[in-house]
Design a protein around this motif. Sequence first.
Motif, short mmCIF file in Angstrom:
data_model
loop_
_atom_site.label_atom_id
_atom_site.label_comp_id
_atom_site.label_asym_id
_atom_site.label_seq_id
_atom_site.Cartn_x
_atom_site.Cartn_y
_atom_site.Cartn_z
N GLU A 158 0.84 -1.19 0.00
CA GLU A 158 0.00 0.00 0.00
C GLU A 158 0.88 1.25 0.00
OE1 GLU A 158 -3.25 0.07 2.86
OE2 GLU A 158 -2.97 -2.08 3.15
N ILE A 165 -0.05 -5.72 0.26
CA ILE A 165 -1.35 -5.93 -0.37
C ILE A 165 -1.81 -7.35 -0.10
CG2 ILE A 165 -2.51 -6.14 -2.62
CD1 ILE A 165 -0.87 -3.72 -3.54
N TYR A 169 -8.65 -8.13 -0.21
CA TYR A 169 -9.07 -6.75 -0.05
C TYR A 169 -9.13 -6.06 -1.42
CZ TYR A 169 -8.39 -7.04 5.01
OH TYR A 169 -8.48 -7.37 6.33
N LYS A 170 -9.92 -4.96 -1.45
CA LYS A 170 -9.98 -4.14 -2.65
C LYS A 170 -9.13 -2.88 -2.45
CE LYS A 170 -14.42 -5.61 -4.57
NZ LYS A 170 -15.77 -5.19 -5.00
N TYR A 171 -8.54 -2.43 -3.55
CA TYR A 171 -7.63 -1.29 -3.48
C TYR A 171 -7.94 -0.29 -4.60
CZ TYR A 171 -4.95 -4.31 -0.38
OH TYR A 171 -4.57 -5.12 0.66
N LYS A 181 -5.91 0.78 0.32
CA LYS A 181 -6.98 -0.18 0.68
C LYS A 181 -8.29 0.56 0.93
CE LYS A 181 -7.35 -2.18 4.73
NZ LYS A 181 -7.11 -3.03 5.92
N ASP A 185 -16.26 -3.00 1.01
CA ASP A 185 -16.09 -3.99 -0.06
C ASP A 185 -17.07 -3.79 -1.20
OD1 ASP A 185 -14.78 -6.42 -1.00
OD2 ASP A 185 -16.73 -7.37 -0.73
N GLY A 195 -7.06 -7.29 -4.55
CA GLY A 195 -5.67 -7.54 -4.21
C GLY A 195 -5.08 -8.75 -4.91
#
Length: 241
Positions: A158, A165, A169-171, A181, A185, A195
């Motif tokens: 990150e 990462i 997770y979504k980034y 991050k 969601d 990720g």
Amino acid sequence: MTLVNRVNLEPAFVLHTRAFKETSLLIDLFTKNIGRISLVAKGARKPKSPLRPVLTPSSLFAISFSGKSELKNLNVCELLTHYSLSVPVSFNSIVYVNELLMKATEKEDPHEEIFLQYKLLCEGLSGTTDKVEIEVLLRSFELVLLQELGYGIDLSSESVSGNKIKPNYKYFFDPSLGFTKLQTDSIKSNGVFLGKDILNFSNGDLSEKDSRLASKQIMRLALDHHLGNKSLNIRKYLSKD
């Protein structure tokens, strides 16, 4: 800055050619030790011209050129290696990369690592017709290009926290900053990536379609940001696979 008066047998790839006067060409090349340059190839369009090999696409040349002005004359053009591109997607890929180099690099700014990566790209494209392998080759070239121009992307951590990462997770990707991050969601928008796909891209694993799409979108966002208003004309003709 003006180039030296004479250069002999410099490794080079042709990026672009256009007609000049009755039988000559204006040529843009990417060289190993000098970077991107423009030359005049006098009489190169004549059938028996010794400079005519410069028209051979996707090839590595050894060139010699000279002159006192910024726009110098091509004197020698030896064909060293021709890379046969047997499928349209390979040819389109080279056209894309050539336009990218024309618009992303400055004249007379040497980048040997980019040159070597371009050579690896040509070798790879001439040895495969597999679209997944071609995607990997293109993404590798784009990553090296940005890295060498000073715009490298961290695909493992990150941007603010430095945390690794994680796959689930979504980034959000900001080309000027990196990956951040998301706290929820449910967000689905341009610039948001899972990720797992980011990490697959980092590891050169584009076997999954979602990872291929994510890698392509990440690089497009990054390249568009650093190119500014220099849009790439070839994109509308490229395969959307």
